[in-house]
Design a protein around this motif. Sequence first.
Motif, mmCIF file in Angstrom:
data_model
loop_
_atom_site.group_PDB
_atom_site.id
_atom_site.type_symbol
_atom_site.label_atom_id
_atom_site.label_comp_id
_atom_site.label_asym_id
_atom_site.label_seq_id
_atom_site.Cartn_x
_atom_site.Cartn_y
_atom_site.Cartn_z
ATOM 1 N N THR A 1 1.008 5.098 0.708
ATOM 2 C CA THR A 1 0.419 3.762 0.738
ATOM 3 C C THR A 1 0.245 3.333 2.191
ATOM 4 O OG1 THR A 1 2.578 2.688 0.654
ATOM 5 C CG2 THR A 1 1.462 3.084 -1.449
ATOM 6 N N CYS B 1 3.448 2.353 4.777
ATOM 7 C CA CYS B 1 4.768 2.716 4.267
ATOM 8 C C CYS B 1 5.272 4.009 4.892
ATOM 9 C CB CYS B 1 4.771 2.813 2.742
ATOM 10 S SG CYS B 1 6.433 3.122 2.088
ATOM 11 N N CYS C 1 8.185 -0.002 -0.464
ATOM 12 C CA CYS C 1 7.013 -0.826 -0.774
ATOM 13 C C CYS C 1 6.784 -1.060 -2.266
ATOM 14 C CB CYS C 1 5.761 -0.216 -0.161
ATOM 15 S SG CYS C 1 5.200 1.308 -0.957
ATOM 16 N N ALA D 1 1.943 7.550 -5.900
ATOM 17 C CA ALA D 1 1.564 7.303 -4.510
ATOM 18 C C ALA D 1 2.216 8.303 -3.555
ATOM 19 C CB ALA D 1 1.947 5.879 -4.103
ATOM 20 N N CYS E 1 5.429 8.760 0.723
ATOM 21 C CA CYS E 1 4.613 7.702 0.133
ATOM 22 C C CYS E 1 3.327 7.568 0.936
ATOM 23 C CB CYS E 1 5.374 6.377 0.139
ATOM 24 S SG CYS E 1 4.534 5.051 -0.748
ATOM 25 N N ALA F 1 5.688 1.168 -4.502
ATOM 26 C CA ALA F 1 4.619 1.987 -5.081
ATOM 27 C C ALA F 1 5.191 2.938 -6.135
ATOM 28 C CB ALA F 1 3.928 2.796 -3.987
#
Length: 69
Positions: free
Chosen positions: A12, A15, A48, A54, A10, A50
């Motif tokens: 983001t 994360c 998270c 992502a 991920c 996402a």
Amino acid sequence: MAKPQEMFQCQTVNCGCIYDPDRGDRRGKVPKGTSFDALAENWCCPVCGASKKAFKPLAGEGSVLQSQK
């Protein structure tokens, strides 16, 4: 054991969750052995939240390693 190009991280902020097909996703009720491509389009990061968009592969084309160069 899954190869790095089969694992997705991920991207983001804060994360870094890694989806490993050998482990699946217990929270999302995704069984072990499920490839990232086989995940439902509405699957999201268990950490998270996402979307799949992502995530990037750990190795290979379009990977996390390529973007760091």
